[in-house]
Structure formats: C-alpha cells, structure tokens
Design an enzyme around this catalytic site. Structure first.
Site, PDB file in Angstrom:
ATOM      1  N   LYS A   1     -11.717 -13.210  15.304  1.00  0.00           N
ATOM      2  CA  LYS A   1     -10.456 -13.731  16.185  1.00  0.00           C
ATOM      3  C   LYS A   1     -10.020 -14.420  17.436  1.00  0.00           C
ATOM      4  O   LYS A   1      -9.726 -15.370  17.480  1.00  0.00           O
ATOM      5  CB  LYS A   1      -9.701 -12.417  16.610  1.00  0.00           C
TER       6      LYS A   1
ATOM      7  N   LYS B   1      -9.826 -12.799   4.244  1.00  0.00           N
ATOM      8  CA  LYS B   1      -9.024 -11.639   3.531  1.00  0.00           C
ATOM      9  C   LYS B   1      -8.007 -12.438   3.027  1.00  0.00           C
ATOM     10  O   LYS B   1      -7.138 -13.037   4.356  1.00  0.00           O
ATOM     11  CB  LYS B   1      -9.061 -10.394   3.768  1.00  0.00           C
TER      12      LYS B   1
ATOM     13  N   LYS C   1      -1.657 -11.665   7.397  1.00  0.00           N
ATOM     14  CA  LYS C   1      -0.539 -12.658   8.089  1.00  0.00           C
ATOM     15  C   LYS C   1      -0.619 -13.441   9.051  1.00  0.00           C
ATOM     16  O   LYS C   1       0.487 -14.384   9.056  1.00  0.00           O
ATOM     17  CB  LYS C   1       0.339 -11.336   8.431  1.00  0.00           C
TER      18      LYS C   1
HETATM   19  P1  AMP Z   1      -2.945  -5.521   9.845  1.00  0.00           P
HETATM   20  O1  AMP Z   1      -1.554  -6.731   9.603  1.00  0.00           O
HETATM   21  O2  AMP Z   1      -3.855  -6.493  10.799  1.00  0.00           O
HETATM   22  O3  AMP Z   1      -1.975  -5.130  11.648  1.00  0.00           O
HETATM   23  O4  AMP Z   1      -3.335  -4.437   9.458  1.00  0.00           O
HETATM   24  C1  AMP Z   1      -2.159  -3.252   9.029  1.00  0.00           C
HETATM   25  C2  AMP Z   1      -3.177  -2.375   7.788  1.00  0.00           C
HETATM   26  O5  AMP Z   1      -3.413  -3.423   6.860  1.00  0.00           O
HETATM   27  C3  AMP Z   1      -4.122  -2.028   7.823  1.00  0.00           C
HETATM   28  O6  AMP Z   1      -4.784  -1.026   7.547  1.00  0.00           O
HETATM   29  C4  AMP Z   1      -5.489  -3.554   7.195  1.00  0.00           C
HETATM   30  O7  AMP Z   1      -6.569  -2.970   6.647  1.00  0.00           O
HETATM   31  C5  AMP Z   1      -4.391  -3.341   6.033  1.00  0.00           C
HETATM   32  N1  AMP Z   1      -4.393  -4.786   5.329  1.00  0.00           N
HETATM   33  C6  AMP Z   1      -4.331  -5.957   6.224  1.00  0.00           C
HETATM   34  N2  AMP Z   1      -5.264  -6.481   5.423  1.00  0.00           N
HETATM   35  C7  AMP Z   1      -5.852  -6.998   4.042  1.00  0.00           C
HETATM   36  C8  AMP Z   1      -5.813  -7.119   3.056  1.00  0.00           C
HETATM   37  N3  AMP Z   1      -6.140  -7.852   2.859  1.00  0.00           N
HETATM   38  N4  AMP Z   1      -6.157  -6.620   1.945  1.00  0.00           N
HETATM   39  C9  AMP Z   1      -6.429  -5.008   2.221  1.00  0.00           C
HETATM   40  N5  AMP Z   1      -5.953  -4.290   2.836  1.00  0.00           N
HETATM   41  C10 AMP Z   1      -5.396  -5.255   4.477  1.00  0.00           C
END
Ligand code: AMP
Ligand code: TRP
Length: 340
Positions: A118, A201, A204
């Site tokens: 990041k 990956k 968002k």
């Molecule tokens: P975040 O959007 O970074 O706050 O992620 C929230 C949750 O979603 C965490 O448990 C991440 O590991 C999961 N997550 C986010 N992006 C992915 C993805 N592309 N594939 C699988 N899990 C994800």
C-alpha cells in the site's frame, strides 16, 4: 494451567469503498456460516482502518459505512444474533491499539507485506496510521478475546502478528491474558483475483471498476464485466493442473466453483473442452443470481439510513460491554492507575 477461552468469532471489513465479490466469497459468506452455526459472532466495519491509506471524503465514508452494514445484513448477517457495529464507536479498539503499539516491535511491522504494497515506492509519505494498521487490527480482535477470525488469504500475516503481540504481552506481564487467535481461511475462493489481471487480487481500491464485481452491480453490468474479463484462447482443461500457468482462467473457474458451492475440479469436469465463449455467460448468470438478491436487499435497507445508524449504535453498545472490562483489566495488568 492456561485459561480456557470460550469460542468467539471476530472479523472486520474496511468501509473504504463498496464491497466486492472477493469480500463476499473470501469473508462475508464465511461470516454468515459462522453466525448460523450458532457461535458468538462479532462483525465490525473498521472505519478507523479506512482512513489509514488515503484521505476519505467524510460524508462518503459515512455513507460507505452504512452501505457496508447494509451489505452485511443483505448477505445474511442478523444484527440480533451477531453483533454488528462500526469500530470508531467503541473506543477500546483505539485504546488497546496504543498499548499494542508499545508491545509490537518495529522489526515486526517492517515485515508486513500489506504495508509495503500500500505504501508503494514512496513509503516516506505513507501515514503513521498505515504503518500501525496491524496493531489496531490486533486490538480489534483481542479487545474481545476472540478465538476465531474468518478472513481471506491476504490477512494471514496480520493474524500471525496478532498472535505475536498476544504472546509477547502475555510473556512480558507473566499472565495468560490474551488468547492465541486462530485464523479461519476456508472455502474455495480465499483469494479472488482481478478480472483484468489474474496475478492481482480483486480489490475495492483498484482504480479500474472493470477489475471487480461489486455487490452493488446489476445483472447487465456483471455480464458485461465477465464478458470483458481477461482470458486466453484455450479451451478449459480436464484437471486443475492444466490451469497452472493460466491465472485468469483459474480465477474464473474458482469463482464459478465458489458461487455454485462446488469444487474447481467439479467445474472442470462439467466444462472441459469448452471455450470461454460458452463458460462466461454461465458464470455471469451464476454471479448475477448470487449478487442480485443481495443488491436488492441493500437498496431496500439503504432507504432508511437512520435505522442502519440505530442498528450500529445498538451493536456498539453490546460490543462495548464486552470490550470495556477487557480493556480495564489490560490497563490494570500494565500498571495504570484506575481511580475513577
Ligand atoms: P478489506 O476489503 O481489505 O477490508 O477485506 C475484508 C475481508 O475480505 C478480509 O477478510 C479479506 O481477506 C477479504 N478479501 C478482500 N479481498 C479479497 C479477495 N480478492 N479474495 C478473497 N478475500 C478477500
Ligand atoms: N485488515 C482487514 C482487511 O483489510 C480488515 C480488518 C481490520 C480485520 N480489523 C480486523 C479483519 C480484525 C479481521 C479481524 O481485510
């Protein structure tokens, strides 16, 4: 003898943008399953984490937090059986994070790959909050003595750090106070990849909206994004081995399997020999069938933002009732005077 910790689930998602299919398959779906299994479940919209990376327009952040809450409920989180709240309403998180900032070592933080990703090339310009992010995450979890944390693959390192912090605290103060939290990284899609680049990956925060499926996308948008998703000209193989060097193809097969509640092997058994021309429309239908009802319910819930705020407030009260005594005990262990 080491104390027994009652099983308790905690997890969080950043409201720094709309939720994606990656969040759903990697995390949210598991959150619902754990709730439905009857475990005590606490789910948090981590708004304090959401401002670590870049400046967020305040009204938008508030709106995205409500939208994420609506997505949780639309996906099956019941705010009565689970505790659902936003992080900043329970000050124990930030307070415990300070103690953990004094437990965690710079050397540990320097190894965090998410920070490196990041912060990018210009780490000097990253916020101090982004650097301390994993310490706040440990505080989120350990404020509740949570024993199980469902997350996607990318959070594994942060959970190891959480265990390191708990172990060092327990060791330094000579008391088995914090549990060794178990990551729960399960399901076929623990790492959903970008539709544009199978080595990145789905996120968002990706600048390209074409790279992801949002839980707020309608059926036409989903179909169009899947049609345009990067693939190759080869037909689908008979076994996963044949997808080894085809990250985009593997990603679509994995997404299909997760949506259909089956395995990638079973998907290949059905589609082997077929090209993406026939696979993609089927995947689009399946994705729309999963996302469609969630979107519709989110829209319904978002019509009454005041009710969402009330739900988050009640969740925060319940969360606070668990976290406050644990924080008080922590201050006591550390040697802070508590006389009011
Ligand atoms: P975040 O959007 O970074 O706050 O992620 C929230 C949750 O979603 C965490 O448990 C991440 O590991 C999961 N997550 C986010 N992006 C992915 C993805 N592309 N594939 C699988 N899990 C994800
Ligand atoms: N770091 C997590 C992510 O970006 C979000 C998060 C914050 C979290 N606190 C947490 C996840 C506590 C699980 C438990 O995905």
């Amino acid at each position: 003898m080491a104390p027994q910790f009652t099983p308790r689930v905690f997890s969080g998602i950043q409201p720094s943008g709309g939720l994606t299919l990656g969040n759903y398959l990697g995390a949210l779906k598991r959150f619902v399953e754990m709730q439905d299994s009857g475990m005590e479940t606490i789910y948090c919209l981590v708004d304090l984490h959401a401002i670590t990376d870049k400046w967020q327009e305040p009204e938008r952040l508030r709106q995205q937090t409500r939208e994420a809450a609506a997505a949780f409920m639309a996906a099956g989180i019941d705010p009565v059986r689970s505790i659902l709240f936003n992080q900043s309403q329970v000050s124990a998180h930030a307070e415990l994070a300070w103690i953990f900032n004094c437990v965690a070592r710079l050397g540990w933080m320097n190894r965090m790959t998410q920070f490196k990703d990041k912060a990018g090339k210009n780490a000097e310009n990253a916020s101090l909050g982004l650097y301390a992010y994993p310490s706040l995450m440990a505080a989120d979890i350990l404020s509740y003595h949570a024993t199980h944390v469902p997350v996607g693959e990318d959070q594994k390192q942060h959970l190891e750090l959480t265990r390191d912090i708990a172990a060092k605290f327990n060791h330094d103060y000579g008391i088995e106070f914090f549990p060794m939290t178990e990551p729960v990284i399960e399901g076929v899609a623990t790492r959903v990849m970008s539709l544009r680049d199978g080595t990145k990956k789905m996120s968002k925060s990706d600048p390209s909206d074409q790279s992801r499926i949002n839980l707020s996308d309608d059926a036409d948008t989903i179909a169009q994004k899947i049609r345009k998703a990067r693939t190759d000209a080869e037909p689908l193989p008979e076994a996963m081995e044949g997808l080894k060097d085809r990250p985009e193809a593997r990603n679509l097969v994995t997404i299909y399997a997760a949506l259909a509640g089956t395995t990638p092997e079973a998907v290949l058994a059905e589609f082997a020999g077929q090209g993406f021309g026939s696979f993609k429309p089927r995947l689009a239908d399946l994705a729309a069938a999963t996302v469609g009802p969630i979107t519709a319910e989110m829209t319904r819930l978002m019509a009454d933002p005041a009710e969402i705020d009330r739900i988050l407030g009640r969740g925060a009260d319940r969360a606070d009732a668990i976290a406050r005594p644990i924080l008080q005990k922590t201050y006591d262990i550390v040697g802070m005077i508590r006389s009011r």
